[in-house]
Design an enzyme around this catalytic site. Structure first.
Site, PDB file in Angstrom:
ATOM      1  N   ARG A  42       0.794  -1.225   0.000  1.00 57.73           N
ATOM      2  CA  ARG A  42       0.000   0.000   0.000  1.00 57.73           C
ATOM      3  C   ARG A  42       0.831   1.282   0.000  1.00 57.73           C
ATOM      4  O   ARG A  42       0.612   2.164  -0.830  1.00 57.73           O
ATOM      5  CB  ARG A  42      -0.943   0.019   1.211  1.00 57.73           C
ATOM      6  CG  ARG A  42      -1.974  -1.092   1.187  1.00 57.73           C
ATOM      7  CD  ARG A  42      -2.757  -1.170   2.477  1.00 57.73           C
ATOM      8  NE  ARG A  42      -3.570   0.016   2.712  1.00 57.73           N
ATOM      9  CZ  ARG A  42      -4.356   0.180   3.770  1.00 57.73           C
ATOM     10  NH1 ARG A  42      -4.427  -0.763   4.682  1.00 57.73           N
ATOM     11  NH2 ARG A  42      -5.051   1.282   3.909  1.00 57.73           N
ATOM     12  N   HIS A  88      -7.417  -4.923  -6.993  1.00 56.80           N
ATOM     13  CA  HIS A  88      -7.152  -4.188  -5.746  1.00 56.80           C
ATOM     14  C   HIS A  88      -8.346  -4.303  -4.792  1.00 56.80           C
ATOM     15  O   HIS A  88      -9.317  -3.562  -4.933  1.00 56.80           O
ATOM     16  CB  HIS A  88      -6.863  -2.724  -6.063  1.00 56.80           C
ATOM     17  CG  HIS A  88      -6.205  -1.982  -4.941  1.00 56.80           C
ATOM     18  ND1 HIS A  88      -4.894  -2.149  -4.602  1.00 56.80           N
ATOM     19  CD2 HIS A  88      -6.690  -1.053  -4.074  1.00 56.80           C
ATOM     20  CE1 HIS A  88      -4.582  -1.363  -3.588  1.00 56.80           C
ATOM     21  NE2 HIS A  88      -5.668  -0.681  -3.253  1.00 56.80           N
ATOM     22  N   TYR A 131     -19.192  11.490 -11.276  1.00 55.56           N
ATOM     23  CA  TYR A 131     -19.292  12.729 -12.045  1.00 55.56           C
ATOM     24  C   TYR A 131     -18.061  12.996 -12.922  1.00 55.56           C
ATOM     25  O   TYR A 131     -18.115  13.863 -13.793  1.00 55.56           O
ATOM     26  CB  TYR A 131     -19.481  13.923 -11.110  1.00 55.56           C
ATOM     27  CG  TYR A 131     -20.731  13.844 -10.274  1.00 55.56           C
ATOM     28  CD1 TYR A 131     -21.984  13.770 -10.871  1.00 55.56           C
ATOM     29  CD2 TYR A 131     -20.661  13.855  -8.883  1.00 55.56           C
ATOM     30  CE1 TYR A 131     -23.137  13.698 -10.105  1.00 55.56           C
ATOM     31  CE2 TYR A 131     -21.802  13.784  -8.106  1.00 55.56           C
ATOM     32  CZ  TYR A 131     -23.040  13.713  -8.720  1.00 55.56           C
ATOM     33  OH  TYR A 131     -24.174  13.640  -7.965  1.00 55.56           O
TER      34      TYR A 131
END
Length: 831
Positions: A42, A88, A131
């Site tokens: 990570r 992931h 969006y």
């Protein structure tokens, strides 16, 4: 129907299995597994491609989805879903945050994602993933280039159903170019972005000279190049970071001091430190100004837009040195920040702290391995193709025999074996001949196959040369880096400075020194101040200069009051006035400001003079058109910007306002009937501001006061009067002027009629303009140009001499005593 019965469970069925373990051992094991997962899966980037696992998976998934720069954008949520479902499993928020960062030009020096929509700003969060839209940027294609040519290793994904690359081919040193930030367990990384052109130049130098030193490489990479530009102050910390992997440097905003308005300067901020947004700076400045911890700022505007970019305008109060205020902004606000470099990255699966040379060496080694594996893959593919082409050529040369063998065979297996036996072909060649359509076995195809064979042989020879020569391999890597630099390189944005360009010490005060000065008000309505309080000589060339109405002693950081014809005094800061050059003698007010820029006047209101606001200073003497005189007690309110200094009767106006520096000076009235009255100022008792004054001069019916002032009887003074007709249009009469000695006029009592100052000629019935003051007298036109006056002194009650030009104002010599009389202006009836 049989009835089913159940046996109730016994206690043995519920007996638990309890395993005794050591708590400390379990905690140690669990923590190490968690820390290992955070570090490797990570938080930390790989030193070879500079990507964290989530970033690598995003780029790989988008490449597999075909989201190239020449394709349309797709919803970011679609990318996030594909990455999360296949590679992931850590949640959509983490994936989208990484995708957004790779699309932000203020976060990445070379963005890898081409975003469409609101991807945020340094102060604001991006829009939700539903969006926004995204696709790979051109630079990202260089990161994934040749990934399908066995250039990198692949590993199974989290559920074993897919595979993912362990590292990207990375055609440019992404870790140095874009930097990295991450917090793991017990360690963190914070790497600064750099300029692609500089990093590639250093990498190519290292390829050419593997024994290059850090100093050699720093000739190409002098320091970081931040996405937001700005200035880096001090390079010692950068060298420490390049040598040992850790160091700090200071980042400053890029600012310039400019004239933001006709009267004020300002600080223009066009670039901010890395990871600092304008809203954060604006908020901090406002907090400091409100808390009075930061002085000198009058206004702050954020004029940033998409076209001009960042544009913060910090307006500086007059009296403050902009450079000193800027230094305070650097010290107290995020306009100066510290960046701590901590170059921690994964090398061979292990976290290491790397210097500049090690970072470049890891990348160069990775790129050499990528090109070597790619060359081996391409040679292998071409050798396989060459093997098939050679088989086809054999078939074409023996086409009749090949057809006969195939036709006489019982099945395809027998045909393949007989072809291998008769023509000494391999199994692959024989199978390929059998699968080739007959239309390909023409004479034209034979020519094509010969050309393809020659091309394949040449390419195989070139690839073999690369694989067999380390020098050629390095040259290929170097040339490819040069091409990437040419394609994606941009000029440096961040300026590097060895030390600060501004040094704050006792010699650079925050505010302008409160030095003595003179405040000047001219007949054309201009305000200005001198650089010191030295006397105004009054002699010399007065070309292109109007006469002075008032001269007031003050200091640079002091205040003066502007007196209007309506009896108001308006407070003006001296430091806001322009400074005249000290060489002017007498000073030219051509560089002064119109009084309207400093005060707001009512309709019909005009300025008649200025005075000091110092409670211990000289008082103010006022005269009105109806003959009222008043000495004002200098007890002015400190918390008001404007106030009355006389209570005027209806229809009355102030015609003169002058400072009274001594009580033995004369108060002088000159009326429109050509009468002059003078008496000592001691005859007038000082009054408070609301008072309406007392009778100053007796006026006959219809007469008014056209001039009022103060004259020192001990000095050589002159009286100038100009007569004309009351029926003529204002400003059209030239008139007849007379100059007489002030000493010829005897002093009279207050509120009397005075003595005649000029005898009217035919066609003259009123004084157009009058003035009394220290010699010599001078006159100017409406544009401030000098107008010649009669040289001889006329009799006290004599008539005037016709002038050559219209006179707008008259004034005289000015000394160091201050409190000189106001300049004469046209009577109210003639204005």
């Amino acid at each position: 129907m049989a009835r089913r019965t159940t046996t109730p469970p016994t206690d043995e069925d519920f007996e638990e299995r309890i395993v005794d373990i050591d708590v400390s051992a379990e905690m140690r094991t669990s923590f190490l597994e968690y820390a290992y997962s955070v570090i490797y899966q990570r938080a930390l980037p790989d030193a070879r491609d500079g990507l964290k696992p989530v970033q690598r998976r995003i780029l790989y998934s988008m490449s597999e989805m075909g989201l190239r720069p020449d394709r349309g954008h797709v919803k970011s949520s679609r990318v996030v879903g594909d990455v999360m479902g296949k590679l992931h499993p850590h949640g959509d928020t983490a994936i989208y945050d990484a995708l957004v960062r790779m699309a932000q030009p203020f976060s990445m020096r070379l963005p890898l994602i081409d975003g469409h929509g609101n991807f945020g700003s340094p102060d604001d969060l991006p829009a939700a993933m539903r969006y926004t839209e995204a696709r790979l940027a051109a630079a990202a294609m260089a990161m994934v280039q040749s990934i399908d040519e066995d250039t990198v290793d692949f590993k199974p994904n989290y559920d074993g159903q897919e595979t993912e690359p362990t590292v990207m081919p990375s055609a440019f040193p992404n870790l140095l170019v874009n930097g990295a930030t991450g917090i793991a367990v017990g360690m963190a990384t914070n790497m600064a972005p750099h300029n692609l052109v500089e990093v590639v130049a250093a990498a190519r130098h290292l390829i050419k000279k593997p024994d290059a030193t850090l100093d050699d490489l720093m000739r190409f990479i002098p320091g970081p190049d931040l996405p937001t530009g700005g200035t880096i102050i001090g390079l010692d910390g950068i060298r420490d970071a390049y040598a040992k992997g850790r160091g700090t440097f200071r980042m400053r905003a890029k600012c310039s001091v400019e004239q933001v308005s006709p009267r004020r300067k300002g600080i223009i901020v066009t670039e901010l430190p890395f990871n600092v947004g304008p809203e954060r700076v604006v908020t901090k400045i406002r907090e400091l100004v409100t808390a009075k911890k930061l002085q000198g700022i009058s206004d702050l505007k954020d004029l940033s837009d998409r076209h001009k970019g960042l544009n913060l305008v910090i307006e500086i109060k007059n009296g403050f040195i902009p450079e000193a205020v800027l230094e305070e902004l650097y010290r107290l606000t995020p306009m100066e920040e510290t960046f701590g470099i901590n170059n921690v990255a994964l090398v061979d699966g292990q976290p290491r702290t790397l210097g500049l040379r090690e970072l470049l060496q890891v990348y160069v080694d990775h790129r050499l391995d990528v090109v070597r594996r790619r060359s081996a893959y391409r040679r292998r593919k071409r050798e396989d193709r060459l093997h098939l082409v050679e088989g086809l050529i054999i078939a074409l040369l023996n086409i009749d025999e090949v057809i006969q063998v195939i036709r006489s065979s019982d099945d395809s297996s027998q045909a393949r074996e007989r072809l291998m036996e008769v023509f000494e072909l391999s199994e692959i060649q024989a199978a390929y001949i059998l699968d080739t359509p007959l239309r390909r076995l023409t004479r034209f195809d034979k020519l094509e196959l010969d050309g393809e064979k020659e091309t394949l042989e040449n390419e195989i020879a070139e690839l073999t040369a690369i694989l067999s020569s380390e020098d050629k391999l390095r040259k290929v890597v170097s040339d490819e880096l040069a091409q990437v630099s040419k394609t994606f390189g941009t000029p440096r944005r961040t300026v590097l400075l060895e030390s600060s360009g501004i040094t704050r010490n006792a010699s650079v005060p925050l505010e302008v020194a409160d030095d003595p000065c003179l405040v000047l008000f001219s007949s054309t309505g201009l305000l200005a101040r001198t650089t010191d309080a030295s006397p105004l000589a009054g002699e010399g060339d007065r070309s292109a200069h109007d006469v002075l109405v008032s001269v007031v002693n003050s200091t640079v950081r002091g205040e003066v009051g502007v007196v209007t014809n309506q009896g108001r005094m308006i407070r003006v800061q001296v430091v806001d006035l322009p400074t005249l050059p000290p060489s002017a003698n007498p000073p030219s007010l051509s560089g002064g400001h119109p009084v309207s820029e400093h005060v707001t006047l009512n309709p019909g209101e005009t300025v008649v003079g200025i005075g000091s606001l110092d409670p211990d200073g000289p008082g103010l003497a006022l005269g009105t058109a109806q003959g009222v005189v008043k000495r004002v007690v200098p007890d002015y309110p400190a918390n008001r910007d404007d106030f009355e200094v006389i209570g005027l009767k209806d229809g009355d106006t102030v015609v003169g306002a002058v400072e009274l520096t001594a009580e033995d000076h004369d108060l002088v009235f000159i009326t429109s009937e050509a009468q002059l009255l003078r008496y000592p100022a001691v005859n007038v008792r000082p009054q408070g501001r609301p008072a309406g004054g007392m009778a100053g001069v007796r006026l006959d019916g219809g007469a008014t006061v056209i001039w009022f002032g103060v004259v020192d009887p001990a000095r050589e003074s002159r009286v100038v009067t100009i007569a004309g007709s009351s029926t003529a249009l204002p400003g059209t009469q030239i008139g007849g002027a007379k100059i007489s000695d002030y000493a010829e006029y005897p002093a009279k009592g207050r509120a009397t009629g005075g003595v005649r100052v000029q005898r009217f000629l035919k066609g003259e019935d009123v004084l157009l303009l009058a003035w009394a003051g220290p010699a010599p007298a001078r006159a100017v036109s409406t544009v401030g140009k000098p107008v010649p006056l009669p040289e001889e002194l006329g009799r006290r009650d004599g008539s005037g001499v016709r002038l050559t030009h219209t006179v707008a104002a008259v004034g005289g010599a000015l000394g160091a005593s201050g409190g000189e009389p106001a300049a004469g202006k046209p009577a109210p009836s003639e204005q």
